[in-house]
Design an enzyme around this catalytic site. Structure first.
Site, short mmCIF file in Angstrom:
data_model
loop_
_atom_site.label_atom_id
_atom_site.label_comp_id
_atom_site.label_asym_id
_atom_site.label_seq_id
_atom_site.Cartn_x
_atom_site.Cartn_y
_atom_site.Cartn_z
N GLN A 292 4.43 7.03 1.89
CA GLN A 292 4.20 6.34 2.70
C GLN A 292 3.91 4.72 2.10
O GLN A 292 3.02 4.82 1.29
CB GLN A 292 2.92 6.77 3.75
CG GLN A 292 3.07 7.83 4.58
CD GLN A 292 3.82 7.54 5.57
OE1 GLN A 292 3.33 6.82 6.73
NE2 GLN A 292 5.20 7.89 5.78
N LEU B 214 0.67 -1.20 0.17
CA LEU B 214 0.11 -0.03 0.03
C LEU B 214 0.99 1.17 -0.04
O LEU B 214 1.65 1.34 0.81
CB LEU B 214 -1.03 0.08 1.18
CG LEU B 214 -1.70 1.13 1.40
CD1 LEU B 214 -3.16 0.65 1.90
CD2 LEU B 214 -1.28 2.21 2.40
N LEU B 215 0.64 2.07 -0.92
CA LEU B 215 1.06 3.61 -0.83
C LEU B 215 0.01 4.65 -0.38
O LEU B 215 -1.17 4.40 -0.52
CB LEU B 215 1.41 3.91 -2.22
CG LEU B 215 1.74 5.38 -2.68
CD1 LEU B 215 2.29 5.37 -4.15
CD2 LEU B 215 0.38 6.36 -2.83
N ASN B 216 0.59 5.42 0.64
CA ASN B 216 -0.37 6.48 1.05
C ASN B 216 0.32 8.07 0.68
O ASN B 216 0.93 8.11 -0.56
CB ASN B 216 -1.16 6.34 2.21
CG ASN B 216 -0.51 6.23 3.38
OD1 ASN B 216 0.34 5.21 3.57
ND2 ASN B 216 -0.60 6.85 4.38
N ASP B 217 0.43 8.84 1.64
CA ASP B 217 0.87 10.27 1.45
C ASP B 217 2.16 10.29 0.63
O ASP B 217 3.10 9.65 1.14
CB ASP B 217 0.81 10.68 2.97
CG ASP B 217 -0.05 10.46 3.74
OD1 ASP B 217 -1.07 10.00 3.36
OD2 ASP B 217 0.06 10.84 4.92
C1 FRU Z 1 -2.58 10.59 6.28
C2 FRU Z 1 -1.70 9.86 7.49
C3 FRU Z 1 -1.17 10.79 8.12
C4 FRU Z 1 -0.01 9.80 8.57
C5 FRU Z 1 0.10 8.87 7.55
C6 FRU Z 1 0.42 7.33 8.24
O1 FRU Z 1 -3.01 9.77 5.34
O2 FRU Z 1 -2.89 9.26 8.27
O3 FRU Z 1 -1.64 11.60 9.08
O4 FRU Z 1 1.05 10.30 9.03
O5 FRU Z 1 -1.07 8.83 7.15
O6 FRU Z 1 0.60 6.43 6.97
#
Ligand code: FRU
Length: 478
Positions: free
Chosen positions: A63, A44-47
């Site tokens: 992330q 999974l990729l996020n921020d």
């Molecule tokens: C936003 C968030 C951030 C946190 C990160 C963790 O999507 O919840 O606040 O630092 O993702 O992956």
């Protein structure tokens, strides 16, 4: 598949090579892998994190949970580009290998110093009884090695809960500043400001004072920059109810425009405006580009949702980079010009552009219907339509669908149609990748982004109106 806590907090190096090999094979077989967007190799990729231009190259981290399409032990994954279009994967940027980030190297940013890149981020630590402890951390990257410092802020400051994270750093007038997401003890969202003479010793300057004192329960991923004579604050408030056609995504990502008094952090600002009118957009981050332009990249996804690629061992991608400007009291977002180098053959509207294309359309005045990514049998399509007042982005027939995965939300949340008010559509510029659409309206007045998961060979296009159009196949960068 239900992921246990133990599975979510397994470090990459503990996983047998054969297991990782199977995961890579599962991901590789996914029909929805993107062609020209940044996506995770597995998991999974996020921020987007640490976006910057340093030593002649763009660095963009994200992330990353490597082991599957869930939120678990987060790493920073590193990508590098000379032109914001062709990205080279550069491996792990930050591993959660210290006591302070033992349960995740959470979001943060970078600042180019003379001979190193400074990274600031939130270390997510949990005690054996699972109490969260946030540490604000700095690390130094010399191009080869990463050196982590002791925390510059340990735990929440007085008056705030354990939800203090996502430092965004900038330098101004010989000083360094950080804007930090926070939750007050009364469970309202806020942003904090830190100040430092040397980017080492930080003091808490106080809160950013806005008119939004009770605006969601947590502000994630704040950002600050000056642009075209205005001060701009980006924030991602969680817990806002839907409002008619607006705020229908689970969490919002938007901006405030105004004038910020940096002696006391009073911000005179206008209304909170959403950055993207589509389905999948969150936690954007900006940087100054090579030519001093302000560039934004967002996460084309949201927390607390399930996506059709989950069963393929991966989830999400980043948006295309957008150049920001302030025009007529609003932010404008245009795709970075370098994207034009992806253009391949120009095909007519009747031609087959494949799954990856750029469409530039100047419709005649009045209503229209535009179906993109139409399946071979015509049953699946993603519809953009204009009725004279509202521009709609309807993915209800597009194929498999993302769904909200959180009970107890108001009825306006979710759904597979988004609408934004527009008085006239003069231009649409649509970027289609295998499993996403990003639609820029009227030269960046609005953007609508969404993931779509059509059946294979969904490359048809139906257009009901008049106007002029150009359609290019897009290449996949080498
Ligand atoms: C936003 C968030 C951030 C946190 C990160 C963790 O999507 O919840 O606040 O630092 O993702 O992956």
């Amino acid at each position: 598949q239900v992921w246990s806590r133990e599975q979510r907090y397994t470090a990459l190096e503990q996983v047998p090579a054969a297991t990782l090999g199977e995961l890579r094979a599962l991901v590789a077989a996914s029909p929805w892998r993107q062609g020209y967007h940044i996506q995770p190799p597995t998991g999974l990729l996020n921020d987007p994190n640490g976006f910057c231009f340093w030593r002649g190259q763009y660095h963009l981290f994200y992330q990353w949970f490597p082991l599957g399409p869930v939120h678990g032990l987060k790493y920073w994954r590193h990508t590098v580009s000379a032109d914001l279009v062709t990205w080279q994967d550069a491996g792990i940027g930050i591993a959660p290998d210290s006591m302070y980030d033992s349960h995740g190297a959470y979001s943060g940013s970078t600042w180019p110093l003379e001979d190193e890149l400074l990274l600031v981020y939130t270390g997510n630590h949990r005690s054996p009884d699972w109490q969260r402890m946030p540490y604000q951390l700095a690390a130094h990257w010399d191009g080869q090695r990463l050196r982590k410092d002791a925390p510059f802020l340990s735990g929440p400051p007085a008056g705030y809960t354990e939800h203090v994270r996502d430092p965004k750093i900038w330098e101004e007038g010989g000083e360094f500043f950080i804007i930090l997401g926070a939750q007050r003890e009364d469970e309202t969202g806020a942003a904090l400001i830190l100040r430092s003479p040397d980017a080492q010793r930080w003091t808490l300057d106080g809160e950013l004072h806005t008119r939004l004192n009770d605006f969601g329960y947590m502000w994630e991923c704040p950002d600050y920059f000056a642009l075209d004579g205005m001060d701009v604050v980006l924030l991602c408030p969680q817990g806002l109810p839907s409002e008619g056609e607006a705020r229908r995504n689970i969490y919002q990502s938007g901006y405030l425009l105004g004038q910020l008094d940096k002696t006391n952090w009073h911000f005179e600002h206008g209304e909170f405006a959403e950055l993207d009118g589509g389905f999948d957009f969150y936690a954007p981050q900006t940087t100054l580009g090579e030519h001093g332009e302000r560039i934004l990249v967002g996460w084309m996804g949201l927390p607390d949702m399930t996506y059709p690629t989950d069963t393929h061992g991966w989830a999400h991608c980043l948006t295309l980079p957008r150049v920001l400007s302030v025009e007529g009291g609003r932010l404008r977002q245009r795709p970075v010009p370098a994207l034009e180098c992806l253009r391949g053959a120009e095909v007519g509207l009747g031609g087959d552009a494949g799954e990856r294309f750029e469409l530039r359309l100047q419709p005649d005045a009045g209503p229209f219907v535009l179906d993109l990514r139409v399946s071979e049998d015509g049953a699946h399509f993603t519809r953009l339509s204009f009725d004279g007042e509202w521009l709609s982005f309807d993915r209800s027939q597009s194929g498999e669908l993302p769904e909200l995965d959180k009970p107890g939300l108001d009825a306006g949340k979710g759904g597979q149609v988004r609408r934004i008010p527009v008085s006239a559509v003069r231009e649409l510029r649509a970027f289609s990748d295998t499993s996403s659409l990003e639609i820029f309206v009227n030269d960046g007045e609005a953007v609508l982004s969404g993931r779509i998961f059509p059946p294979p060979h969904s490359t048809g296009l139906r257009w009901s109106g008049g106007g002029t159009a150009q359609l290019w196949r897009l290449n996949t960068p080498a």
